[in-house]
Design a protein around this motif. Structure first.
Motif, short mmCIF file in Angstrom:
data_model
loop_
_atom_site.label_atom_id
_atom_site.label_comp_id
_atom_site.label_asym_id
_atom_site.label_seq_id
_atom_site.Cartn_x
_atom_site.Cartn_y
_atom_site.Cartn_z
N ALA A 44 0.71 -0.98 -0.14
CA ALA A 44 0.00 0.02 -0.22
C ALA A 44 0.90 1.15 0.11
O ALA A 44 0.37 2.45 -0.40
CB ALA A 44 -1.29 0.10 1.10
N ALA A 45 2.28 1.29 0.79
CA ALA A 45 2.99 2.12 0.55
C ALA A 45 3.43 2.43 -0.78
O ALA A 45 3.48 3.81 -1.09
CB ALA A 45 4.24 2.07 1.57
N ALA A 46 3.91 1.49 -1.41
CA ALA A 46 4.40 1.55 -2.86
C ALA A 46 3.28 2.31 -3.71
O ALA A 46 3.69 3.00 -4.68
CB ALA A 46 4.83 0.46 -3.36
N ASN A 47 2.05 1.94 -3.45
CA ASN A 47 1.04 2.42 -4.33
C ASN A 47 0.78 3.81 -4.31
O ASN A 47 0.58 4.78 -5.30
CB ASN A 47 -0.35 1.76 -4.38
CG ASN A 47 -0.44 0.32 -4.65
OD1 ASN A 47 0.32 -0.18 -5.56
ND2 ASN A 47 -1.28 -0.54 -4.05
N ILE A 48 1.05 4.36 -3.19
CA ILE A 48 0.95 5.91 -2.95
C ILE A 48 1.85 6.65 -3.75
O ILE A 48 1.70 7.65 -4.25
CB ILE A 48 0.81 6.44 -1.67
CG1 ILE A 48 0.33 7.84 -1.42
CG2 ILE A 48 1.97 6.17 -0.85
CD1 ILE A 48 -1.02 8.17 -1.90
N ILE A 49 3.13 6.14 -3.80
CA ILE A 49 4.44 6.48 -4.52
C ILE A 49 4.18 6.59 -5.92
O ILE A 49 4.59 7.44 -6.69
CB ILE A 49 5.88 5.89 -4.11
CG1 ILE A 49 5.83 6.17 -2.53
CG2 ILE A 49 6.72 6.25 -4.92
CD1 ILE A 49 5.97 7.47 -2.02
N ALA A 50 3.61 5.42 -6.56
CA ALA A 50 3.53 5.36 -7.95
C ALA A 50 2.46 6.37 -8.37
O ALA A 50 2.47 6.92 -9.56
CB ALA A 50 2.91 4.15 -8.25
N ALA A 51 1.64 6.87 -7.52
CA ALA A 51 0.83 8.09 -8.04
C ALA A 51 1.25 9.45 -7.75
O ALA A 51 0.38 10.39 -8.05
CB ALA A 51 -0.64 7.91 -7.30
N SER A 52 2.16 9.74 -7.41
CA SER A 52 2.74 10.90 -6.88
C SER A 52 3.65 11.71 -7.75
O SER A 52 4.57 10.80 -8.33
CB SER A 52 3.32 10.76 -5.46
OG SER A 52 2.57 10.65 -4.57
N PRO A 53 3.75 12.93 -8.11
CA PRO A 53 4.61 13.58 -8.88
C PRO A 53 5.88 13.92 -8.26
O PRO A 53 5.98 13.95 -7.12
CB PRO A 53 3.76 14.78 -9.43
CG PRO A 53 3.06 15.04 -8.15
CD PRO A 53 2.72 13.73 -7.65
N LEU A 54 6.91 14.16 -9.05
CA LEU A 54 8.14 14.82 -8.40
C LEU A 54 7.81 16.13 -8.06
O LEU A 54 7.06 17.02 -8.66
CB LEU A 54 9.20 14.78 -9.66
CG LEU A 54 9.83 13.35 -9.75
CD1 LEU A 54 10.78 13.50 -10.90
CD2 LEU A 54 10.40 12.78 -8.65
N SER A 55 8.65 16.54 -6.92
CA SER A 55 8.56 18.10 -6.56
C SER A 55 8.79 19.23 -7.55
O SER A 55 9.83 18.99 -8.19
CB SER A 55 9.26 18.15 -5.29
OG SER A 55 9.24 19.53 -4.77
N ASP A 56 8.22 20.31 -7.57
CA ASP A 56 8.49 21.27 -8.43
C ASP A 56 9.55 22.22 -7.90
O ASP A 56 9.99 23.03 -8.54
CB ASP A 56 7.12 22.27 -8.99
CG ASP A 56 6.42 22.66 -7.54
OD1 ASP A 56 7.24 22.81 -6.55
OD2 ASP A 56 5.59 23.37 -7.50
N THR A 57 10.04 22.02 -6.88
CA THR A 57 11.43 22.53 -6.44
C THR A 57 12.49 21.72 -6.58
O THR A 57 13.46 22.14 -6.15
CB THR A 57 11.01 22.89 -4.96
OG1 THR A 57 11.12 21.61 -4.14
CG2 THR A 57 9.94 23.74 -4.79
#
Length: 376
Positions: free
Chosen positions: A276-289
């Motif tokens: 479940a932890a890996a799934n949230i990362i797969a849906a997250s973008p890279l930081s704009d900073t």
């Protein structure tokens, strides 16, 4: 190559031979397939020796122990050390030049990015390489209760001192059939500068509907009158364990026998798990900073309603220079990091700490970035 000395790395040119080792069946012991693969991944065809020291996030401690042991088994003349002083302490040591890389659960701030330009050789500064994906558990000590269901608003109100007893209606209504005592709640928080705190408060800020009135930060603060600060993950776990009615937060690998919270995601309650932890990362973008395309700093989107994802997840990074001022230091850092990001290194961390292995494409990307790190 010139001799090089630093408190984080002590090496000489003679100690680091960049020629390929002439290995054969007659002079080398047999290795199993996993070891052979790890050797290739971590560049053990290059003879390395010396002392590589790092510092940072205590959440990585169990994984780092496994990485150190695995890398040293493939590189008998290298000693790797890690001081789990917390993300803030690790970043401070890195920026001061005391260690060649830092472990951190949180991202560099603007001023720290600027300081890294001066710390690292050249103008490229520092970047984040994701190495450890793990859920953060909300842990508690309540006799006879192993798990609770809680939404983000309730968790925020507990940690800010607005809910003070275990039988409060906000808790009881989400846990029908659970016998809750009327005893007081003791909030246990990280008193040191902590990336785990930053991830926890980021979760509360994003998901509690305004119940958490503070911004995400490594420096945890609370209005709870009954609260205890603890320095480091181990101290948080120990304090919760020894305090009846306590609640805290820690890397899930350290939850042990304590009670844990299933978080409300959409209409369901989701317990922590590596998957479940890996799934949230797969849906997250890279930081704009982020500091250019090689800076793999994630901006985790915790607002998902997908019940296969666990939103209170941290990505712990190794913060490295894009250019080092000596080839010996660069070679040790990049060889170690390639092992950490490899399939073997990630499997070792998963076994030791219950972390989620990096996706194969992320591991490959990290390796290609490491190939670009230069020496002055």
């Amino acid at each position: 190559m010139k001799a090089f000395t630093r408190s984080g790395v002590v090496l000489t040119a003679a100690a680091l031979s960049l020629s390929l080792a002439a290995c054969s069946a007659s002079n080398e012991p047999a290795a199993d397939d996993a070891t052979a693969s790890a050797a290739a991944t971590s560049e053990t065809a290059v003879e390395l020796s010396g002392n590589l020291q790092a510092a940072g996030a205590s959440s990585q401690e169990s994984a780092m122990d496994a990485w150190r042991a695995g890398f040293q088994s493939l590189n008998a003349d290298v000693t790797v050390g890690y001081d789990p002083v917390g993300s803030g302490g690790g970043i401070e040591q890195f920026l001061a030049g005391a260690v060649p890389f830092a472990g951190s659960d949180g991202l560099l701030e603007e001023a720290e990015y600027a300081a890294a330009v001066e710390r690292c050789d050249g103008d490229a500064g520092a970047i984040h390489l994701p190495m450890y994906i793990s859920p953060v558990a909300v842990i508690f000590n309540l006799e006879g209760v192993d798990s609770l269901n809680l939404d983000a608003e309730t968790i925020a109100n507990i940690f800010d001192g607005k809910i003070t007893t275990w039988d409060d209606e906000a808790i009881a209504s989400q846990n029908e059939g659970v016998e809750l005592p009327s005893s007081n709640i003791t909030v246990v928080f990280r008193s040191d500068s902590s990336g785990t705190s930053e991830n926890f408060t980021d979760y509360l800020e994003q998901t509690s509907g305004g119940a958490w009135p503070y911004e995400a930060t490594k420096e945890f603060s609370t209005a709870a009158s009954q609260s205890v600060g603890a320095d480091g993950t181990s101290a948080v776990v120990d304090t919760v364990t020894s305090t009846d009615g306590a609640i805290g937060y820690a890397d899930a690998s350290r939850a042990g026998d304590l009670g844990t919270v299933a978080l409300k995601v959409g209409e369901e309650y989701v317990p922590f798990s590596p998957e479940a932890a890996a799934n949230i990362i797969a849906a997250s973008p890279l930081s704009d900073t982020a500091n250019g395309e090689n800076d793999l700093a994630y901006a985790i989107d915790r607002t998902t309603t997908d019940s296969t994802a666990y939103p209170l997840t941290l990505v712990s990074y190794h913060i490295v220079c894009q250019q080092y001022d000596d080839e010996t230091e660069r070679a040790l850092v990049t060889a170690f990091e390639k092992y950490v990001a490899s399939e073997e290194g990630q499997a070792a961390a998963a076994e030791a700490a219950g972390s989620a292995p990096l996706p194969a494409d992320v591991s490959a990307h990290v390796e290609s970035i490491l190939d670009e790190i230069a020496a002055g």
